[in-house]
Design an enzyme around this catalytic site. Structure first.
Site, PDB file in Angstrom:
ATOM      1  N   ASP A   1      36.892  71.902  33.661  1.00 55.97           N
ATOM      2  CA  ASP A   1      36.014  71.604  34.787  1.00 55.97           C
ATOM      3  C   ASP A   1      34.794  72.524  34.722  1.00 55.97           C
ATOM      4  OD1 ASP A   1      36.574  70.204  37.851  1.00 55.97           O
ATOM      5  OD2 ASP A   1      34.939  71.656  37.634  1.00 55.97           O
TER       6      ASP A   1
ATOM      7  N   GLU B   1      34.708  62.804  43.975  1.00 61.63           N
ATOM      8  CA  GLU B   1      33.269  62.822  43.731  1.00 61.63           C
ATOM      9  C   GLU B   1      32.873  62.004  42.511  1.00 61.63           C
ATOM     10  OE1 GLU B   1      32.264  66.950  43.516  1.00 61.63           O
ATOM     11  OE2 GLU B   1      32.665  67.274  45.645  1.00 61.63           O
ATOM     12  N   VAL B   2      33.700  62.047  41.477  1.00 59.62           N
ATOM     13  CA  VAL B   2      33.369  61.329  40.240  1.00 59.62           C
ATOM     14  C   VAL B   2      34.246  60.075  40.158  1.00 59.62           C
ATOM     15  CG1 VAL B   2      33.251  61.458  37.726  1.00 59.62           C
ATOM     16  CG2 VAL B   2      32.741  63.498  39.108  1.00 59.62           C
TER      17      VAL B   2
ATOM     18  N   HIS C   1      40.673  60.998  37.491  1.00 59.46           N
ATOM     19  CA  HIS C   1      40.915  62.267  36.800  1.00 59.46           C
ATOM     20  C   HIS C   1      41.970  63.056  37.546  1.00 59.46           C
ATOM     21  CE1 HIS C   1      37.538  62.642  39.595  1.00 59.46           C
ATOM     22  NE2 HIS C   1      37.953  63.870  39.843  1.00 59.46           N
TER      23      HIS C   1
HETATM   24  P1  AMP Z   1      36.644  65.184  42.316  1.00 53.97           P
HETATM   25  O1  AMP Z   1      36.132  65.789  43.571  1.00 53.97           O
HETATM   26  O2  AMP Z   1      38.157  65.083  42.297  1.00 53.97           O
HETATM   27  O3  AMP Z   1      35.962  63.878  41.969  1.00 53.97           O
HETATM   28  O4  AMP Z   1      36.340  66.240  41.182  1.00 53.97           O
HETATM   29  C1  AMP Z   1      35.243  66.140  40.323  1.00 53.97           C
HETATM   30  C2  AMP Z   1      35.247  67.387  39.477  1.00 53.97           C
HETATM   31  O5  AMP Z   1      34.398  67.157  38.370  1.00 53.97           O
HETATM   32  C3  AMP Z   1      34.739  68.648  40.184  1.00 53.97           C
HETATM   33  O6  AMP Z   1      35.763  69.650  40.155  1.00 53.97           O
HETATM   34  C4  AMP Z   1      33.520  69.044  39.362  1.00 53.97           C
HETATM   35  O7  AMP Z   1      33.385  70.444  39.236  1.00 53.97           O
HETATM   36  C5  AMP Z   1      33.796  68.381  38.038  1.00 53.97           C
HETATM   37  N1  AMP Z   1      32.631  68.071  37.210  1.00 53.97           N
HETATM   38  C6  AMP Z   1      31.472  67.496  37.605  1.00 53.97           C
HETATM   39  N2  AMP Z   1      30.644  67.342  36.565  1.00 53.97           N
HETATM   40  C7  AMP Z   1      31.295  67.824  35.472  1.00 53.97           C
HETATM   41  C8  AMP Z   1      30.957  67.947  34.100  1.00 53.97           C
HETATM   42  N3  AMP Z   1      29.782  67.530  33.609  1.00 53.97           N
HETATM   43  N4  AMP Z   1      31.867  68.504  33.261  1.00 53.97           N
HETATM   44  C9  AMP Z   1      33.056  68.933  33.742  1.00 53.97           C
HETATM   45  N5  AMP Z   1      33.432  68.835  35.033  1.00 53.97           N
HETATM   46  C10 AMP Z   1      32.563  68.289  35.892  1.00 53.97           C
END
Ligand code: AMP
Length: 120
Positions: free
Chosen positions: A33, A99-100, A104
């Protein structure tokens, strides 16, 4: 919600964005992360385009879902986390704080992770 092919993890899968990979096979990618919340904070994703655990559990078959979660456990063992324990987090949709929009699993470990749900 349809899968957005421009999401960050899709771009990592296509090699358009860098990531520090800790595991990869034909089906799964794991990488650190970018904003770690613990000494070990790894994200594990299936390579197939699923938005969240919701469509993954509806559309993917039991073999695919099972293989994915077996791999998550193997990665945690390879990271040396099994003996002392670790936490898995899977955020789903708006109320889940996702968020993404590519499914995951967070693997968090390397120290006691604290209360089950972080209150803020
Ligand atoms: P979520 O809130 O479960 O969608 O978590 C998304 C995670 O993706 C967060 O912990 C971010 O820090 C992580 N994240 C966002 N962009 C990247 C990236 N480019 N590479 C690695 N982790 C990322």
């Amino acid at each position: 919600m349809p899968y957005d092919t421009s999401n960050i993890f899709a771009r990592i899968l296509r090699g358009e964005l860098p990531a520090t990979k800790v595991y990869e096979d034909d089906h799964v990618l794991a990488f650190n992360d970018v904003a770690p919340k613990a000494p070990v904070h790894v994200l594990v994703i299936p390579k197939q385009p699923f938005v969240s655990m919701d469509d993954f559990s509806r559309i993917a078959g039991p073999e695919e879902v099972g293989r994915f979660f077996k791999t998550v456990g193997e990665i945690a063992r390879e990271l040396g986390l099994a003996e002392n324990g670790y936490r898995l987090i899977l955020n789903i949709g708006g109320h889940g704080g996702q968020e993404v929009p590519h499914i995951h699993v967070h693997i968090l470990g390397g120290r006691p992770i604290g209360p089950m749900v972080m209150v803020r």
